[in-house]
Design a protein around this motif. Sequence first.
Motif, short mmCIF file in Angstrom:
data_model
loop_
_atom_site.label_atom_id
_atom_site.label_comp_id
_atom_site.label_asym_id
_atom_site.label_seq_id
_atom_site.Cartn_x
_atom_site.Cartn_y
_atom_site.Cartn_z
N ILE A 137 0.84 -1.21 0.00
CA ILE A 137 0.00 0.00 0.00
C ILE A 137 0.87 1.25 0.00
O ILE A 137 0.62 2.20 -0.75
CB ILE A 137 -0.94 -0.01 1.22
N ALA A 138 1.90 1.27 0.83
CA ALA A 138 2.77 2.45 0.93
C ALA A 138 3.48 2.75 -0.38
O ALA A 138 3.77 3.91 -0.68
CB ALA A 138 3.79 2.24 2.05
N ARG A 139 3.76 1.73 -1.17
CA ARG A 139 4.48 1.92 -2.44
C ARG A 139 3.57 2.29 -3.60
O ARG A 139 4.04 2.52 -4.71
CB ARG A 139 5.24 0.63 -2.80
N THR A 140 2.27 2.32 -3.36
CA THR A 140 1.31 2.55 -4.43
C THR A 140 1.02 4.04 -4.59
O THR A 140 0.51 4.69 -3.68
CB THR A 140 -0.01 1.80 -4.15
N ARG A 141 1.38 4.59 -5.72
CA ARG A 141 1.07 5.99 -5.98
C ARG A 141 -0.43 6.16 -6.19
O ARG A 141 -1.08 5.26 -6.75
CB ARG A 141 1.83 6.49 -7.22
N PRO A 142 -0.98 7.30 -5.75
CA PRO A 142 -0.33 8.49 -5.19
C PRO A 142 -0.39 8.56 -3.66
O PRO A 142 -0.67 9.63 -3.11
CB PRO A 142 -1.14 9.61 -5.82
N VAL A 143 -0.15 7.46 -2.96
CA VAL A 143 -0.10 7.50 -1.50
C VAL A 143 1.07 8.37 -1.05
O VAL A 143 2.21 8.14 -1.47
CB VAL A 143 0.03 6.08 -0.90
N VAL A 144 0.79 9.37 -0.23
CA VAL A 144 1.84 10.26 0.27
C VAL A 144 2.14 10.00 1.74
O VAL A 144 3.23 10.32 2.22
CB VAL A 144 1.46 11.74 0.07
N ARG A 145 1.16 9.43 2.47
CA ARG A 145 1.39 9.03 3.86
C ARG A 145 0.41 7.93 4.22
O ARG A 145 -0.64 7.77 3.57
CB ARG A 145 1.22 10.22 4.83
N LEU A 146 0.75 7.20 5.27
CA LEU A 146 -0.15 6.24 5.88
C LEU A 146 -0.69 6.85 7.17
O LEU A 146 -0.01 7.65 7.82
CB LEU A 146 0.59 4.94 6.21
N ALA A 147 -1.90 6.44 7.56
CA ALA A 147 -2.46 6.86 8.84
C ALA A 147 -3.01 5.62 9.54
O ALA A 147 -3.49 4.69 8.89
CB ALA A 147 -3.55 7.90 8.65
N PHE A 148 -2.93 5.63 10.86
CA PHE A 148 -3.31 4.47 11.67
C PHE A 148 -4.69 4.68 12.26
O PHE A 148 -4.89 5.57 13.10
CB PHE A 148 -2.27 4.29 12.78
N GLY A 149 -5.64 3.86 11.84
CA GLY A 149 -6.99 3.91 12.40
C GLY A 149 -7.08 2.99 13.61
O GLY A 149 -7.44 1.81 13.50
N ILE A 150 -6.75 3.52 14.77
CA ILE A 150 -6.60 2.69 15.97
C ILE A 150 -7.90 2.00 16.36
O ILE A 150 -7.92 0.80 16.67
CB ILE A 150 -6.07 3.54 17.14
N GLY A 151 -9.00 2.74 16.37
CA GLY A 151 -10.26 2.18 16.84
C GLY A 151 -10.69 0.96 16.04
O GLY A 151 -11.02 -0.10 16.60
N ASP A 152 -10.69 1.07 14.72
CA ASP A 152 -11.11 -0.05 13.89
C ASP A 152 -10.09 -1.18 13.93
O ASP A 152 -10.46 -2.36 13.86
CB ASP A 152 -11.33 0.42 12.45
N TYR A 153 -8.81 -0.84 14.06
CA TYR A 153 -7.79 -1.89 14.18
C TYR A 153 -8.01 -2.71 15.45
O TYR A 153 -7.96 -3.94 15.42
CB TYR A 153 -6.39 -1.27 14.18
#
Length: 278
Positions: A137-153
């Motif tokens: 996912i991180a290598r897939t353009r145009p992803v510029v950042r990842l974010a952590f969805g703590i509650g759903d995780y």
Amino acid sequence: MSVETVQTGKVDVAMARSWLLVPAIGSEAIAAAAASGADALIIDLEDGLPFAAKEEGRACAAAWLERHAGWVRIGDATTAHWGRDLDAIRGLPGLQGLMLSKTETPEQVRDTAGEMPGVPIVALVESAAAVVAVDDIARTRPVVRLAFGIGDYCRDTGAGRSPMALAYARSRLVNASRAAQIGPPVDGPTLSPDATVVRDDTRLAREMGMTGKLTLAGEQVPVINTALAPDALDISWAEATIERLGADGARVTHGGHLPQLARAHDILRRAEHFTPRP
């Protein structure tokens, strides 16, 4: 680190600290959030918006983006809301980027990018499947950042919210971001209204290698911004290190010096970026 420069307000997206989510429930609420000082304003069309208010929320978001800037959190790609959200905001002049809810595969990113060419994406990692796929996912353009969805995780995995319980997932996001040469990840929100808890959570995220934090409350913004910007001690250490080793490393004498020098330059670069200009 080669990161594309994308602006979110006056802050490069790779450096944005506070990411404030505000439900699309009216222009007054969005305006108040925009005035909070957050580095990134995210108009929420997903979990923050009741099902019955989706259409009204899309119209609200579109009206805002006709005249003002902001990001939009859209529904995940496995739901009908995804396409309807995109249709509502497509081509609007104020759209700065998309936050893609519940991202679990690179294909979901590519499908979103195909619908909105040239629009940067922050991929929300919110499940065990997403953590497993996070490198791709991180290598897939145009992803510029990842974010952590703590509650759903936590809901998906049964994990608690303690630092130990979330350390593995946070580390996966940090390492995936660095390997993909995108900005460091954005940590999930702190639900407590206590500023001390917010500060401590933010410092923990920073220690883990995360340089941004989601928030649901405008009053948390200054706490997050301060905790994620270099403080006086950081700057003093960085300046002393560069003076001791030379800006170009001319006085480096062993292998431990180069990482210190790189960190010192990064601290000063971030400090300058967040220094208010007249």
